[in-house]
Scaffold this motif. Sequence first.
Motif, short mmCIF file in Angstrom:
data_model
loop_
_atom_site.label_atom_id
_atom_site.label_comp_id
_atom_site.label_asym_id
_atom_site.label_seq_id
_atom_site.Cartn_x
_atom_site.Cartn_y
_atom_site.Cartn_z
N LYS A 171 0.87 -1.10 -0.03
CA LYS A 171 -0.16 0.08 -0.05
C LYS A 171 0.78 1.17 -0.18
CE LYS A 171 -3.91 -2.21 2.19
NZ LYS A 171 -4.73 -2.01 3.52
N VAL A 172 0.69 2.11 -0.99
CA VAL A 172 1.49 3.11 -1.18
C VAL A 172 1.41 4.26 -0.04
CG1 VAL A 172 1.55 5.42 -2.50
CG2 VAL A 172 1.20 3.32 -3.54
N THR A 186 17.40 6.20 1.57
CA THR A 186 16.02 6.42 1.95
C THR A 186 15.51 7.39 0.82
OG1 THR A 186 16.17 5.92 4.19
CG2 THR A 186 14.23 6.78 3.73
N LEU A 187 16.14 8.51 0.50
CA LEU A 187 15.75 9.46 -0.23
C LEU A 187 15.72 8.66 -1.73
CD1 LEU A 187 17.63 12.62 1.06
CD2 LEU A 187 15.01 11.82 1.49
N GLY A 188 16.37 7.84 -1.95
CA GLY A 188 16.60 7.24 -3.24
C GLY A 188 15.52 6.30 -3.40
N GLU A 218 9.98 5.38 -5.57
CA GLU A 218 8.31 5.27 -5.37
C GLU A 218 7.75 6.24 -6.20
OE1 GLU A 218 6.37 3.26 -3.52
OE2 GLU A 218 7.95 1.96 -2.90
N GLN A 219 8.26 7.65 -6.27
CA GLN A 219 7.61 8.67 -6.82
C GLN A 219 7.68 8.51 -8.41
OE1 GLN A 219 9.83 12.00 -5.27
NE2 GLN A 219 8.34 12.20 -3.46
N ASN A 220 8.87 8.03 -8.89
CA ASN A 220 8.91 7.72 -10.25
C ASN A 220 7.96 6.70 -10.82
OD1 ASN A 220 11.03 9.78 -10.43
ND2 ASN A 220 12.70 8.26 -10.23
N ALA A 221 7.95 5.64 -10.04
CA ALA A 221 7.05 4.56 -10.29
C ALA A 221 5.67 5.03 -10.38
CB ALA A 221 7.11 3.37 -9.30
N ILE A 222 5.11 6.01 -9.41
CA ILE A 222 3.80 6.42 -9.65
C ILE A 222 3.70 7.40 -10.93
CG2 ILE A 222 1.96 8.09 -8.43
CD1 ILE A 222 3.24 6.92 -5.92
N ILE A 223 4.76 8.28 -11.19
CA ILE A 223 4.78 8.92 -12.49
C ILE A 223 4.74 8.15 -13.66
CG2 ILE A 223 5.83 10.65 -13.42
CD1 ILE A 223 6.83 11.81 -11.07
N LYS A 224 5.38 7.30 -13.66
CA LYS A 224 5.55 6.17 -15.03
C LYS A 224 4.01 5.56 -15.00
CE LYS A 224 7.41 2.01 -14.62
NZ LYS A 224 8.50 0.95 -14.44
N ILE A 225 3.31 5.10 -13.91
CA ILE A 225 2.02 4.48 -14.28
C ILE A 225 1.03 5.47 -14.86
CG2 ILE A 225 0.05 3.73 -12.93
CD1 ILE A 225 1.96 2.54 -10.74
#
Length: 324
Positions: free
Chosen positions: A168-169, A252-254, A259-266
Amino acid sequence: MIKAFVVDNDRLRLADDLVANGDQVVWADLLNPTKEEETTIETWLGVAIPTREEMEEIEISSRLYIEDGAYFMTATLPAQTEIDDPLMSPVTFVLAGPRLVTIRYHEPKAFKTFPLRAEKVATGCTTGNTILIGLLEAIVDRLADILERAGRDIETISRDIFEARSTKVNKRNRDFQELLKAIGRKEDIASSIRDSLISLQRLTGFLAHVATQIKMSKDVRARIKTVSRDVLSLADHATFLSQKISFLLDATLGMISIEQNAIIKIFSVAAVIFLPPTLVASIYGMNFDLIPELKWELGYPFAIGLMILSAILPFWYFRRRGWL
């Protein structure tokens, strides 16, 4: 408050009154002293003791110096180390002949454990310099315990970062927030302990010079060298922990960035997939009289199939290229 200690059968014993036992007292411990208590100590010791403002100065000349035949040494020590917000404050050690005076405005744990041990066991702490060495050894042991605990906590944080997490995000976001807070707390502890060890490293170097000047026994000088080596090794370990904390912060920042890139990719893929069907629907939604498929019985299923096919083809292509 003044705690005065005398030697009794090679053990330290808490005296009832400093003035009444002045000739026998070898260690006087001042905790948040009042003006009257400072005057009493200065009269007993024969030298002026530093004020709190003077103890907090960071210049080496204000922390390590000789005055009126007495040796003044100040180090920054932690207290309340059971929590992740330690209290850092200076402690001054005054060595005047066979007498030792400690001045402090907080309660490092070593100042509780060392007197209790010295009262029960004959530790050889019978003069000011041997009491000082024993107290420094207890302080270094305490700092080592703090670093060991911090190291274990850092290992736990490391596992939490790199092991599989919730799918869960929103749960992952909360976990990352807690990890960042934990990393910040551990960096504060490591930084504070490193500062304390640096001040102790300077103190032990000065004390080694004092031991040579006043010709302390060979055993005492050997113990000073041992404490100095222990402080140096702990400082190296604290530096290692700080570097590891910095790595975990970057990791952690990576992970957050991934996570942010994965959401944007979706969202990007979804937009590309639904763009061709939207184009098809837009074409057949135009209000022109002469549309060839307008009177065709299979026009509607043809348009729906075309839209589905135009969505499936980009999805298949992305999967084949490994973008999904």
